[in-house]
Write a protein that holds these residues in place. Structure first.
Motif, short mmCIF file in Angstrom:
data_model
loop_
_atom_site.label_atom_id
_atom_site.label_comp_id
_atom_site.label_asym_id
_atom_site.label_seq_id
_atom_site.Cartn_x
_atom_site.Cartn_y
_atom_site.Cartn_z
N UNK A 1 0.86 -1.18 0.00
CA UNK A 1 0.00 0.00 0.00
C UNK A 1 0.90 1.23 0.00
N UNK A 2 0.43 2.33 -0.57
CA UNK A 2 1.18 3.59 -0.54
C UNK A 2 0.29 4.68 0.02
N UNK A 3 0.92 5.60 0.80
CA UNK A 3 0.21 6.77 1.30
C UNK A 3 0.99 8.01 0.90
N UNK A 4 0.26 9.09 0.63
CA UNK A 4 0.88 10.36 0.28
C UNK A 4 0.26 11.48 1.09
N UNK B 1 4.92 7.13 1.19
CA UNK B 1 5.37 5.98 1.97
C UNK B 1 4.77 4.71 1.38
N UNK B 2 5.62 3.68 1.28
CA UNK B 2 5.20 2.38 0.79
C UNK B 2 5.20 1.42 1.97
N UNK B 3 4.09 0.72 2.16
CA UNK B 3 3.87 -0.15 3.31
C UNK B 3 3.67 -1.58 2.86
N UNK B 4 4.13 -2.54 3.68
CA UNK B 4 3.82 -3.95 3.48
C UNK B 4 2.77 -4.32 4.52
N UNK B 5 1.57 -4.61 4.05
CA UNK B 5 0.46 -4.90 4.95
C UNK B 5 0.52 -6.33 5.49
#
Length: 131
Positions: free
Chosen positions: A66-69, A76-80
């Motif tokens: 997932x990515x958040x801006x 930010x790139x996240x590993x869920x």
């Protein structure tokens, strides 16, 4: 309904956390009535997540990413898949540089590559490699 994951895009500074813990009165702890942080000069730091996107499932090695801006201009790139129940692991923090103050307005994952396309308030579009 249960919360599956919580992603904290903005890190709380140690000073802010200590003040908030010591005093729950927002106006006394350096925060305005709207909950935004004020520095010593009265400038307000905006803390808003403007874009969220999930990686397509067909890209090898990126399942559950997932990515958040945010208005801070950080992607930010996240590993869920890791981080325990309700958590996620921050994989990458992408910034254009300390002197760039433009925020992210939208983001989108490429449909077949591990790339995140982000648009900014200053009219720039960046393509980030999420690996």
């Amino acid at each position: 309904k249960n919360v599956v994951a919580t992603l904290t895009h903005f890190e709380e500074s140690a000073a802010t956390a200590a003040t908030t813990t010591a005093n729950n009165n927002n106006t006394a702890n350096g925060q305005g009535e709207d909950g935004m942080e004020e520095d010593d000069d009265g400038f307000v730091e905006a803390r808003s997540v403007e874009a969220v996107g999930f990686c397509p499932g067909n890209i090898p090695g990126t399942a559950h990413w997932c990515a958040t801006g945010g208005v801070d201009g950080v992607l930010k790139v996240w590993n869920m898949n890791v981080g325990g129940v309700g958590g996620a692991q921050l994989r990458q923090k992408c910034t254009r540089g300390a002197d760039v103050k433009a925020g992210i307005t939208r983001l989108r994952w490429h449909n077949s590559l591990p790339l995140v396309i982000a648009s900014y308030t200053d009219g720039v579009v960046c393509i980030w490699d999420a690996r």
